[in-house]
Structures are given as structure tokens and as C-alpha cells.
Design a protein around this motif. Structure first.
Motif, PDB file in Angstrom:
ATOM      1  N   GLY A 403      50.389 -37.569  30.595  1.00 60.74           N
ATOM      2  CA  GLY A 403      49.335 -38.565  30.394  1.00 60.74           C
ATOM      3  C   GLY A 403      49.337 -39.131  28.995  1.00 60.74           C
ATOM      4  O   GLY A 403      49.162 -40.335  28.797  1.00 60.74           O
ATOM      5  N   HIS A 408      51.490 -41.997  33.839  1.00 60.87           N
ATOM      6  CA  HIS A 408      50.342 -41.585  34.641  1.00 60.87           C
ATOM      7  C   HIS A 408      50.709 -41.275  36.083  1.00 60.87           C
ATOM      8  O   HIS A 408      50.045 -40.444  36.723  1.00 60.87           O
ATOM      9  CB  HIS A 408      49.258 -42.651  34.570  1.00 60.87           C
ATOM     10  CG  HIS A 408      48.706 -42.843  33.194  1.00 60.87           C
ATOM     11  ND1 HIS A 408      48.049 -41.838  32.510  1.00 60.87           N
ATOM     12  CD2 HIS A 408      48.722 -43.924  32.365  1.00 60.87           C
ATOM     13  CE1 HIS A 408      47.688 -42.286  31.321  1.00 60.87           C
ATOM     14  NE2 HIS A 408      48.071 -43.536  31.204  1.00 60.87           N
ATOM     15  N   THR A 409      51.739 -41.924  36.634  1.00 58.54           N
ATOM     16  CA  THR A 409      52.144 -41.619  38.008  1.00 58.54           C
ATOM     17  C   THR A 409      52.630 -40.182  38.118  1.00 58.54           C
ATOM     18  O   THR A 409      52.233 -39.431  39.022  1.00 58.54           O
ATOM     19  CB  THR A 409      53.244 -42.586  38.471  1.00 58.54           C
ATOM     20  OG1 THR A 409      52.744 -43.930  38.423  1.00 58.54           O
ATOM     21  CG2 THR A 409      53.682 -42.268  39.892  1.00 58.54           C
ATOM     22  N   HIS A 412      49.721 -37.814  37.545  1.00 62.77           N
ATOM     23  CA  HIS A 412      48.882 -37.723  38.743  1.00 62.77           C
ATOM     24  C   HIS A 412      49.484 -36.775  39.767  1.00 62.77           C
ATOM     25  O   HIS A 412      48.793 -35.918  40.332  1.00 62.77           O
ATOM     26  CB  HIS A 412      48.709 -39.118  39.346  1.00 62.77           C
ATOM     27  CG  HIS A 412      47.989 -39.105  40.658  1.00 62.77           C
ATOM     28  ND1 HIS A 412      48.648 -39.032  41.862  1.00 62.77           N
ATOM     29  CD2 HIS A 412      46.669 -39.140  40.959  1.00 62.77           C
ATOM     30  CE1 HIS A 412      47.762 -39.027  42.853  1.00 62.77           C
ATOM     31  NE2 HIS A 412      46.566 -39.093  42.331  1.00 62.77           N
ATOM     32  N   HIS A 415      49.104 -33.163  38.461  1.00 62.40           N
ATOM     33  CA  HIS A 415      47.709 -32.738  38.553  1.00 62.40           C
ATOM     34  C   HIS A 415      47.334 -32.417  39.999  1.00 62.40           C
ATOM     35  O   HIS A 415      46.623 -31.436  40.273  1.00 62.40           O
ATOM     36  CB  HIS A 415      46.781 -33.822  38.015  1.00 62.40           C
ATOM     37  CG  HIS A 415      46.658 -33.839  36.521  1.00 62.40           C
ATOM     38  ND1 HIS A 415      46.397 -32.711  35.780  1.00 62.40           N
ATOM     39  CD2 HIS A 415      46.739 -34.868  35.639  1.00 62.40           C
ATOM     40  CE1 HIS A 415      46.338 -33.034  34.494  1.00 62.40           C
ATOM     41  NE2 HIS A 415      46.543 -34.325  34.378  1.00 62.40           N
ATOM     42  N   ALA A 416      47.787 -33.264  40.930  1.00 59.96           N
ATOM     43  CA  ALA A 416      47.464 -33.047  42.343  1.00 59.96           C
ATOM     44  C   ALA A 416      48.059 -31.739  42.841  1.00 59.96           C
ATOM     45  O   ALA A 416      47.417 -30.990  43.600  1.00 59.96           O
ATOM     46  CB  ALA A 416      47.965 -34.225  43.175  1.00 59.96           C
ATOM     47  N   ASN A 439      40.817 -34.127  35.670  1.00 57.33           N
ATOM     48  CA  ASN A 439      42.042 -34.747  35.175  1.00 57.33           C
ATOM     49  C   ASN A 439      42.674 -35.661  36.214  1.00 57.33           C
ATOM     50  O   ASN A 439      43.273 -36.688  35.880  1.00 57.33           O
ATOM     51  CB  ASN A 439      43.041 -33.671  34.757  1.00 57.33           C
ATOM     52  CG  ASN A 439      42.651 -33.008  33.457  1.00 57.33           C
ATOM     53  OD1 ASN A 439      41.775 -33.482  32.748  1.00 57.33           O
ATOM     54  ND2 ASN A 439      43.274 -31.898  33.146  1.00 57.33           N
ATOM     55  N   LEU A 440      42.560 -35.282  37.467  1.00 61.11           N
ATOM     56  CA  LEU A 440      43.089 -36.122  38.528  1.00 61.11           C
ATOM     57  C   LEU A 440      42.315 -37.437  38.596  1.00 61.11           C
ATOM     58  O   LEU A 440      42.905 -38.512  38.785  1.00 61.11           O
ATOM     59  CB  LEU A 440      43.012 -35.378  39.863  1.00 61.11           C
ATOM     60  CG  LEU A 440      43.813 -35.972  41.033  1.00 61.11           C
ATOM     61  CD1 LEU A 440      45.281 -36.068  40.684  1.00 61.11           C
ATOM     62  CD2 LEU A 440      43.607 -35.121  42.279  1.00 61.11           C
ATOM     63  N   SER A 443      43.638 -39.659  35.832  1.00 59.25           N
ATOM     64  CA  SER A 443      44.917 -40.304  36.112  1.00 59.25           C
ATOM     65  C   SER A 443      44.779 -41.385  37.170  1.00 59.25           C
ATOM     66  O   SER A 443      45.445 -42.426  37.100  1.00 59.25           O
ATOM     67  CB  SER A 443      45.959 -39.257  36.532  1.00 59.25           C
ATOM     68  OG  SER A 443      45.573 -38.589  37.710  1.00 59.25           O
ATOM     69  N   LEU A 444      43.906 -41.194  38.164  1.00 58.01           N
ATOM     70  CA  LEU A 444      43.658 -42.241  39.156  1.00 58.01           C
ATOM     71  C   LEU A 444      43.129 -43.504  38.490  1.00 58.01           C
ATOM     72  O   LEU A 444      43.539 -44.624  38.821  1.00 58.01           O
ATOM     73  CB  LEU A 444      42.659 -41.744  40.202  1.00 58.01           C
ATOM     74  CG  LEU A 444      43.173 -40.740  41.239  1.00 58.01           C
ATOM     75  CD1 LEU A 444      42.002 -40.137  42.006  1.00 58.01           C
ATOM     76  CD2 LEU A 444      44.140 -41.424  42.197  1.00 58.01           C
ATOM     77  N   LEU A 447      45.817 -45.370  36.766  1.00 63.09           N
ATOM     78  CA  LEU A 447      46.737 -45.996  37.708  1.00 63.09           C
ATOM     79  C   LEU A 447      46.114 -47.210  38.395  1.00 63.09           C
ATOM     80  O   LEU A 447      46.754 -47.834  39.245  1.00 63.09           O
ATOM     81  CB  LEU A 447      47.182 -44.980  38.761  1.00 63.09           C
ATOM     82  CG  LEU A 447      48.148 -43.893  38.277  1.00 63.09           C
ATOM     83  CD1 LEU A 447      48.305 -42.801  39.335  1.00 63.09           C
ATOM     84  CD2 LEU A 447      49.501 -44.499  37.934  1.00 63.09           C
ATOM     85  N   ALA A 453      39.062 -43.148  41.763  1.00 61.59           N
ATOM     86  CA  ALA A 453      38.728 -42.451  40.523  1.00 61.59           C
ATOM     87  C   ALA A 453      37.228 -42.253  40.396  1.00 61.59           C
ATOM     88  O   ALA A 453      36.759 -41.173  40.004  1.00 61.59           O
ATOM     89  CB  ALA A 453      39.263 -43.227  39.322  1.00 61.59           C
TER      90      ALA A 453
END
Length: 681
Positions: A403, A408-409, A412, A415-416, A439-440, A443-444, A447, A453
């Protein structure tokens, strides 16, 4: 400054009473109030330190002032004043008549302290920690040199130089990250050593190390090298205190061993629980077991060597010096007046960077962190398994580094994956699971998946309020993210309401001058401006500029950021001459502090161009618009959205100058680039 012996025409330095790696402590006289005080002065950095190091050290000194000044408890050193004089930061505190625990051990030829004194010290420190933790502050460097026992028996905690809001997420960052561990090896918790999330229970572990030392004469892992000390903390159960000193009460031995549990969950729940156990033990009753209701593990005898760790310690530990146990914890200059003791330990860790646009050096650090934590994650997965908490912690650090690099992709996706493992192992409402979900959501948002988000951040905030409390620092961080996402969705009334709620709670918990409180006020100003309430925003930013200048100084990036908001709202009120003057001042300040091509500098340069255009000075405006667009093309690429916005500004300016053909050509060029989209990173 020492040569003048007088600071701000008020504090006269009398005797040097302590010196450390970062500065000096003086006994001084407050000429205005006629009382004696202690003045802590930050030494100027030498030429070998880079600007980042100097900034970090100065910010840590400021943070100590802010944190200590916000704490009002008999067990915490009182702060009277803070400022800067001739380029040297200084902190004015109460002058303490007593000795720190390190000095008391030295006075006693390193023999342990009397039992009654030890138990009394433990109870008083537990009371003070209960208060500081209730305020959301984790000390992170509790050791004998930072605990004072005054001549009247009062015990005080000192030196909040690396303290920070607790419970994992730094409030100053929208994205959870863990900084490089800081502290003194003999007193560091296992989670500090591993670079994991640190909360109030880390202080309890450090207190256990301190009590062990003053009760037995040596810390629990008294080895020669720092590596052995760190491995001991992480992997080796301590010997019972009574195996060293049979006269110690049984309840006290058990309490300290509970404090020294390897995982936070096995320690007392909080400092109030600790104080209750001590109070019950003093009455002769049997205190309760640890949180898990289990007996401590069987002791393992320590030898000169410790077992090999199951997984490698982080890279920073390889070069870490051993620090000092209580023996020699302070190296005082000669001569010193010890009749007015004060904490003399000056910490020298490195603070994690704030949430600003990454400089090349920070990008390098993020890339190094990504590589290092990737290696650690692989090693831990082999040794411990892919879903072991330590493996997941390393993978979460990787996602954080991604991040920071703008990837970010990938962040993400990682994190997922970590979230799925956390939910499976810990359940949906465990604090570590909620941290992953936070955190997820971050990142959403980055994105562009704003609705997703918002829903996730909203759910996490509600869960954290339920599990941790509505005013818990973690809850407030997620609420801040909710406000940010609402703003990006154009729901400014809701964003304003959310930011105000966060600001009120942070003011109450952290104080009005805390950087996180001030950051939330800035976002309130953004929301007011977006809602067309520019007069209200202007009033808010004037006050914020004054507070930022007082707290951070006139050239601090955050002060300049507040001044930028002031200038924008002057423009919205059609006060363009004032807006132009403010924009130029901010642009000049940012060029000097951040550099001519820093994103914030370019934003300010564009603001100067906007004001020039409204004043009819289109030729001057065109030159600045082109500078901004050219710099963004060079730094971000020709198809980046910010570059294209700059080219649109340039085309609009050409139209105003009657150069319609050039404007049309530029608009067409921008349209083609926008259709293609930016090149992948």
C-alpha cells in the motif's frame, strides 16, 4: 543555548543533571514564577544524520511534550512548558526530588530492593499505567531509568518520547502499519521484538521485567548479547523470582510471571486488573489466575545460551545494541547533582513515517520492508504453518508495504487472504480480524471501489465500537476512514458529521493539540468548504493555522497544509487578492520544505494560477499551469489523471487568452489520453 544560560528570557539553567544520546536535562529556575524546574533540551543533530532522521527525532521530542502535557496524574511527571529557542527544542517539567529505580539499584550495590518497597512501587506504577492506558497512550519504553521514586515515596513514570496511541493502529495513519520496534532490549515485549502490533499489554510485560529486576537484582534474561536477550524474551520462560530470592511473597512471584507471559492474552487484562491483584495479594488472599485460567508453564533453567528460535527475528535485531539493564543505565556527566533526579534515559529509535506522499527514500524503505517481510513470511510458513499468527502478521506487513508503494491491487489481494485466515482462526470480531477488515476497506477505497469501501468501513467501525468501545482509538481510526470515503462519494453532510464526532472524541482523549485531533479538524474544514460554507471553513482554518504554527512551527508541512485550506476558502469567497498572497506564501514554503516537484507544491502552484486567472492575469496563469502539467507528466506520466487535469487547466487558460485553436488541439489530445487510460505501474 547552554552558553546563554537563559531560555526565552525566563528559564535560567543552573546545573546539568543528566545527559543522553539525544539531549540534556538541567536543573533550572523559572524566573517568572520563582520556582525550580527541570529543563530537557534536544541536542542539535550532527552532520552525519540525514534530514529524515533529524525530523523524526524532533517530532519524537514534540510528541513527548504533547503526550506528557495531556496526562494529569500523580504518577506521571508534570509538564509546564514546551518551545524552541535558537533552534533547540526544550521541555520544561517539574523538578523531581528523588531517584530513578536504576539509581536506587546502583545505590544498593545492585542488590534487590526491600520487599515492601517493591510491592509499593508495583502498585503505584500499575495505578499510573491504568490512567495512561485509559487515555489511549502506550509508553513503549518502560524501564528502571524511566520510573522515579521521590523522597516522599511517590512513584512517577517519566520519558514519553516513544509513546503512542495504543491498540495497534497508529491514529495518524489511515492504513494500519507497524513501525520498527523501539525500546530497550532487556525490557522489550515479545510483540515489540517481532515487530507485531503493540498495545497496553506490552507495557505490562515491560513492567514485569522491571519488577523482576528490582526484586532479584537482575532482569529476567540477563545475557551478554542483544540477540540472546531478544530470543530469551520471545522463546524462553523466565525462572520464578523465588528461585533467586525465597523471601518474596508467593502472590508477587505469580503476578510477575503472569506479566511476563509470551502472548498478550495470557497477561493481566489491563493495569487496573494488575493493581487489583497486587492489592488482594497484600491482604494475604490468593489472587486469581491469568486470563486463560491456566498455571504458568514449567520454568526452564537459563544458561549462557538460549534455544534457537523457531522463526528468525526481524532484520533490525541483527544490528541492535544490547542497551542497558539497570546497571549503568545512565551515564551521567561529572559532576552531577543527583538530589534532583529526573529520567536521564534518552531513547534513539526510528519512528515510522507519517501518511504523506512517499519520497524516494521512503519508497526504498517500503521496498526493502516488502522484501524482508516476504522472506520472513516464507520462513514462518515453513516453520510454523501458513495460518500461524506470526506468519499472518508478516504477510500483513507485506500488504502494508504494498500500500505504501501504491500497489493497491496487490495489497488488496493480500489483505483479503490474511482476512480469510484471521476469520477462520479467530472469528469475525477479534481485534486482529477487524484490523484486517479495516485495511481491506482502505485498499478498496484506493482502488476506487467506494461503495464497497464505505460499507466495509462502516461495518468495521460498528464492530469496533461494540467490541472495543465507541471512543477506542481503533474505532476512531475507522470512523475517520468512513468520513474520508463519504467525502469521495460526495456525501459531504454525512462526512462532516462523522469527522466532527471523531474530532470531539480525539479532543477529549488526546487533547486539542494532538496531531490526530488537528488532522481531523482539517477534514472538517474540507467538508464545510464542499458544502458551500466557506465562511465557516475560513474561520476554522484561521484557528487551525494558529494552532499548527504554535504546535509545529510555521514551516511544518501540516501548517502549510492548513494555510492552503485557508487560501482556497478565501478564493471561494472571491477575496482573490488575499487568496493569491496566501497561495504564493504556501507555494514558496512548500518549495523550500518539500521541494519544487512535490505533489503538495504542485497543488499550491496551481492554486496561485487559479487566483491569477480570477484576477484576469491569464498570461501569468498559463505559465504556471504549464509548469504544473509538465512536472506531473515527468513524474506521473502523460496519461495520469492529475496530469490530464493539469492539461485541461492549460487548455482553459488558452481559451481565455483567445487562442482557441491551440486550446481545441490540447482538449483533443487530453481526450485521447483519457480514453487510453494510464499505463499500468
Amino acid at each position: 543555548m547552554a552558553e546563554t544560560r537563559l531560555i526565552q528570557s525566563r528559564y535560567r539553567l543552573l546545573d546539568l543533571i543528566g545527559r543522553g544520546g539525544m539531549g540534556e536535562v538541567w536543573r533550572a529556575r523559572d524566573e517568572a514564577l520563582g520556582r525550580q524546574v527541570a529543563v530537557k533540551c534536544l541536542k542539535p543533530m550532527s552532520a552525519q544524520h540525514d534530514e529524515d532522521h533529524t525530523r523524526i527525532v524532533r517530532e519524537r521530542f514534540r510528541r513527548e511534550a504533547r503526550v506528557a502535557a495531556a496526562l494529569q496524574h500523580r504518577g506521571v511527571t508534570v509538564v509546564h512548558d514546551f518551545g524552541e529557542y535558537e533552534g533547540v527544542l526544550y521541555l520544561v517539567m517539574e523538578l523531581l526530588d528523588g531517584r530513578n529505580l536504576s539509581q536506587l539499584l546502583e545505590d544498593n550495590a545492585q542488590h534487590p530492593l526491600p520487599v515492601d518497597d517493591i510491592v509499593d512501587i508495583a502498585e503505584q506504577v500499575a495505578d499510573a499505567l491504568g490512567y495512561t492506558h485509559q487515555q489511549g497512550i502506550v509508553h513503549r519504553d518502560l524501564k528502571p531509568a524511566n520510573i522515579m521514586r521521590l523522597s516522599d515515596g511517590t512513584v512517577k513514570i517519566c520519558d514519553f518520547g516513544i509513546a503512542r496511541p495504543g491498540h495497534g493502529i497508529p491514529v495518524t495513519s489511515r492504513l494500519t502499519g507497524v513501525g520498527i520496534a523501539m525500546g530497550t532490549p532487556h525490557y522489550m515485549s515479545p510483540e515489540q521484538i517481532s515487530g507485531g502490533q503493540v498495545d497496553h499489554r506490552s507495557d505490562l510485560y515491560s513492567l514485569g521485567c522491571v519488577l523482576y529486576e528490582i526484586a532479584t537484582g537482575a532482569p529476567p534474561f540477563d545475557l551478554e548479547d542483544s540477540w540472546g536477550i531478544l530470543v530469551g524474551h520471545r522463546d524462553t520462560p523466565p525462572e520464578p523470582l523465588r528461585s533467586h530470592r525465597a523471601e518474596l511473597p508467593g502472590f508477587f512471584d505469580r503476578v510477575v510471571l503472569d506479566l511476563l507471559a509470551k502472548t498478550p492474552e495470557e497477561r493481566p487484562a489491563d493495569a487496573h486488573d494488575l493493581r487489583r491483584r497486587i492489592a488482594v495479594g497484600r491482604t494475604g488472599e490468593q489472587p486469581s489466575l491469568g486470563p486463560a485460567g491456566e498455571a504458568p508453564p514449567a520454568p526452564v533453567a537459563l544458561s549462557g545460551r538460549t534455544p534457537a528460535p523457531a522463526a528468525p527475528l526481524p532484520a533490525w535485531a541483527h544490528t541492535m545494541t544490547g542497551g542497558h539493564r539497570a546497571t549503568g543505565a545512565v551515564t551521567p556527566p561529572a559532576p552531577l547533582d543527583h538530589s534532583a533526579g529526573l529520567t536521564l534515559a534518552w531513547t534513539t529509535g526510528t519512528a515510522p513515517p507519517g501518511p504523506r506522499a512517499p519520497s524516494p527514500s521512503r519508497r526504498d524503505r517500503a521496498e526493502n520492508a516488502l522484501r524482508e517481510f516476504g522472506r520472513i513470511a516464507e520462513d514462518r510458513a515453513r516453520a510454523l504453518g501458513p495460518e500461524h499468527p506470526e506468519t499472518l502478521a508478516a504477510r500483513q506487513q507485506m500488504a502494508y508495504a504494498l500500500g505504501r508503494l501504491g500497489r493497491h491491487t496487490e495489497a488488496h489481494a493480500l489483505h483479503a487472504a490474511v482476512l480469510a485466515a484471521r476469520e477462520h482462526a479467530l472469528g469475525p470480531d477479534h481485534p486482529d480480524t477487524l484490523r484486517c477488515r479495516h485495511n481491506l476497506a482502505f485498499s478498496l477505497s484506493r482502488l476506487g471501489r467506494l461503495e464497497d469501501a464505505y460499507r466495509m468501513a462502516h461495518d468495521v467501525a460498528a464492530a469496533r465500537a461494540r467490541v472495543l468501545g465507541a471512543d477506542h482509538p481503533d474505532t476512531l481510526v475507522t470512523l475517520y476512514e468512513v468520513g474520508y470515503t463519504l467525502g469521495r462519494l460526495g456525501r459531504w453532510t454525512e462526512a462532516l458529521h462523522t469527522y466532527r464526532r471523531v474530532a470531539e472524541a480525539r479532543t477529549r482523549l488526546l487533547g486539542s493539540d494532538h496531531p490526530d485531533t488537528l488532522a481531523t479538524r482539517y477534514e472538517i474544514g474540507i467538508s464545510l468548504g464542499r458544502l458551500g460554507r466557506s465562511a465557516d471553513a475560513l474561520e476554522l482554518y484561521r484557528a487551525l493555522v494558529a494552532d499548527r504554527t504554535r504546535v509545529n512551527g510555521p514551516t511544518d508541512p501540516e501548517t502549510l497544509r492548513a494555510r492552503h485550506g485557508l487560501g482556497v476558502n478565501l478564493g471561494r469567497l472571491a477575496r482573490w487578492d488575499e487568496a493569491l498572497a496566501e497561495a504564493r506564501a504556501v507555494c514558496g514554503g512548500r518549495e523550500h520544505v518539500l521541494g519544487p516537484d512535490h505533489p503538495d507544491t504542485l497543488v499550491s502552484r496551481r492554486e496561485v494560477a487559479v487566483a491569477l486567472g480570477w484576477l484576469g492575469r491569464w498570461t501569468d496563469a498559463l505559465a504556471l499551469y504549464r509548469q504544473v502539467a509538465d512536472a506531473r507528466t515527468r513524474l506521473l506520466g502523460p496519461a495520469h489523471p492529475d496530469t490530464l487535469a493539469g492539461r485541461d487547466d492549460e487548455a482553459h487558460c488558452l481559451e481565455q487568452l483567445g487562442r482557441a485553436r491551440e486550446a481545441a488541439d490540447l482538449y483533443r489530445e487530453v481526450a485521447v489520453l483519457r480514453e487510453r487510460g494510464p499505463a499500468p505501474l
